[in-house]
Scaffold this active site. Structure first.
Site, PDB file in Angstrom:
ATOM      1  CE1 TYR A 142      -3.599   2.503   0.614  1.00 50.03           C
ATOM      2  CE2 TYR A 142      -2.442   3.090   2.512  1.00 50.03           C
ATOM      3  CZ  TYR A 142      -3.331   3.384   1.892  1.00 50.03           C
ATOM      4  OH  TYR A 142      -4.169   4.399   1.774  1.00 50.03           O
ATOM      5  CG  ASP A 237       5.512   3.816   0.984  1.00 49.32           C
ATOM      6  OD1 ASP A 237       5.882   4.508   2.069  1.00 49.32           O
ATOM      7  OD2 ASP A 237       4.204   3.790   0.488  1.00 49.32           O
ATOM      8  CE  LYS A 265       0.529   5.013   8.474  1.00 47.85           C
ATOM      9  NZ  LYS A 265       0.727   4.335   7.211  1.00 47.85           N
TER      10      LYS A 265
END
Ligand SMILES: *Cc1c(COP(=O)(O)O)cnc(C)c1O
Length: 426
Positions: A142, A237, A265
């Site tokens: 994702y 990522d 995050k």
């Protein structure tokens, strides 16, 4: 009717599904969502006064738990000076220096407001730098919800028979190729056919959005070699793994040098921050130096920058990583011999998958996840919630340990899992 149920009924009237990000709706686990009133350390308190040990931790940013006093103090101090300038300021400079001085694989960084934005801009940068359009991504990874990446993505889509999103133009997805994880032969084939059209390959080096699907280092190295051979850029990522598996993320942990890294995050300490980072000559393609446009009204928000810096300082100035690993080992020990679930763990990331003996050697790709994983997890989730444990509300979301968790919290989680399995066998 509980207060949470009342609020959810009201929310359904004014917001799609009553939420502002789909997994929060509890669709994947049944029931209606708990409305959180406050949170501190490892604990969430809902609007009905129930407390839960939180293993979701806002899906990753809160590596030091909720409301950490040092992060709060930094935020309050920043707020006192004003909260958005739309001008050059030192808060983002300090955070950028802190990272660039400690993460050897990057020399330059651009802050944005989310992981999605970071990926979006990283892809644009890669396309500009190579003059190519095609992006290769992996099934089960994702990368946020930018159009080109909404193909075989992650947990918000998994298990719902929605392979991608409506509203994504065919022209956009035509430039996205999909490869299976953990499969060198498939990679070889794709690169042999299309390698010279690929601008960048993007991967979560430790895929953590479709359960936890640890990749063999040899696979990642093979991918890096293919990228080099075909002059295609490699994007790690590390929105989840950055500053978590190590300060320098998987790049540091695996000793690899991706061309571009995306972060999110933890880098914002619970505030909305993302970042793109890489070698100077590549990053200098971004405006105002170069021809790749990238901007943001609220980018590098000083309050968020202060939260990020305080969070990262706690990682480098304390024994945080050792403590997280210790908690992880306790979790391993407390969950060995589970009857219904297997624990897959890397550092402070863990996944409870409803499969017996499903060590990391078994599940390395999305198609290896058992079909009834969702149903079984939903039962565990409900039991856990009733016992005061808040797990991530989806079978495909992973759990997060924080430095605020205690051995007793780990013990409670293990008991919840064990009790349920016994009850079901009885
Ligand atoms: C969470 C995540 C994103 C998206 O970040 P948002 O801040 O939710 O937009 C992208 N990539 C990975 C690997 C993620 O875990």
């Amino acid at each position: 009717m509980s207060r949470s149920d009342e609020l959810f009924a009201r929310a359904l009237r004014v917001a799609p599904g009553g939420v502002h990000s789909p997994v929060r709706s509890f669709r994947g686990v049944g029931g209606s969502p708990v409305f959180v009133d406050s949170a501190r350390d490892a604990s969430l308190t809902d609007v009905d006064g129930n407390s839960y040990v939180d293993f979701c931790m806002s899906f990753g940013p809160l590596i030091h738990g909720h409301s950490h006093p040092a992060v709060k103090a930094a935020v309050v101090a920043a707020l006192d000076k004003g909260w958005s300038f739309g001008a050059a300021e030192a808060a983002s400079l300090k955070l950028a220096e802190f990272i660039v001085d400690r993460a050897n694989h990057v020399d330059s960084i651009r802050f944005v407001n989310s992981g999605t934005e970071a990926v979006m801009s990283a892809l644009r940068l890669a396309r500009a730098a190579t003059g190519r359009d095609v992006i290769l991504k992996f099934d089960g990874c994702y990368h946020g919800h930018t159009d080109a990446m909404l193909i075989r993505a992650g947990s918000g889509l998994a298990g719902r028979a929605v392979p991608d999103s409506a509203g994504v133009p065919a022209g956009v997805t035509a430039d996205t190729l999909i490869a299976p994880l953990n499969d060198e032969a498939a990679l070889e084939q794709i690169f042999a056919r299309r390698g010279n059209e690929i601008a960048a390959t993007i991967i979560e080096p430790l895929p953590a959005n479709f359960g936890l699907l640890p990749q063999r280092r040899a696979f990642l190295e093979h991918l890096a070699e293919l990228c080099t051979a075909h002059k295609c850029l490699l994007i790690f990522d590390e929105v989840i793994t950055g500053f978590r598996v190590a300060f320098g993320g998987c790049a540091e942990a695996f000793g690899m040098r991706p061309d571009i890294v995306t972060w999110g995050k933890i880098i914002g300490g619970g505030f909305p921050v993302g970042a793109i980072a890489g070698r100077r000559e590549l990053m200098d393609r971004f405006a105002p130096n170069g021809d790749v446009y990238q901007a943001g009204t609220l980018s590098a928000n000083p309050v968020a920058m202060a939260a990020g810096l305080a969070t990262l300082e706690l990682l480098t100035d304390t024994d945080a990583y050792e403590r997280l690993e210790e908690l992880g080992k306790r979790l391993d020990a407390a969950t060995t011999g589970m009857k219904e679930f297997s624990l897959i763990r890397r550092g402070s990331l863990f996944w409870l998958v409803a499969a017996k003996n499903a060590g990391a050697d078994v599940i390395r790709s999305a198609d290896a996840i058992p079909a009834d994983a969702t149903e079984r997890f939903a039962r565990l989730f409900g039991r856990a919630l009733a016992a005061g444990v808040y797990l991530p509300p989806s079978a495909y979301e992973i759990g997060f340990l924080s430095t605020a968790h205690s051995p007793a919290d780990i013990g409670l989680l293990a008991r919840v899992i064990a009790d349920g399995a016994d009850a079901q066998l009885a």
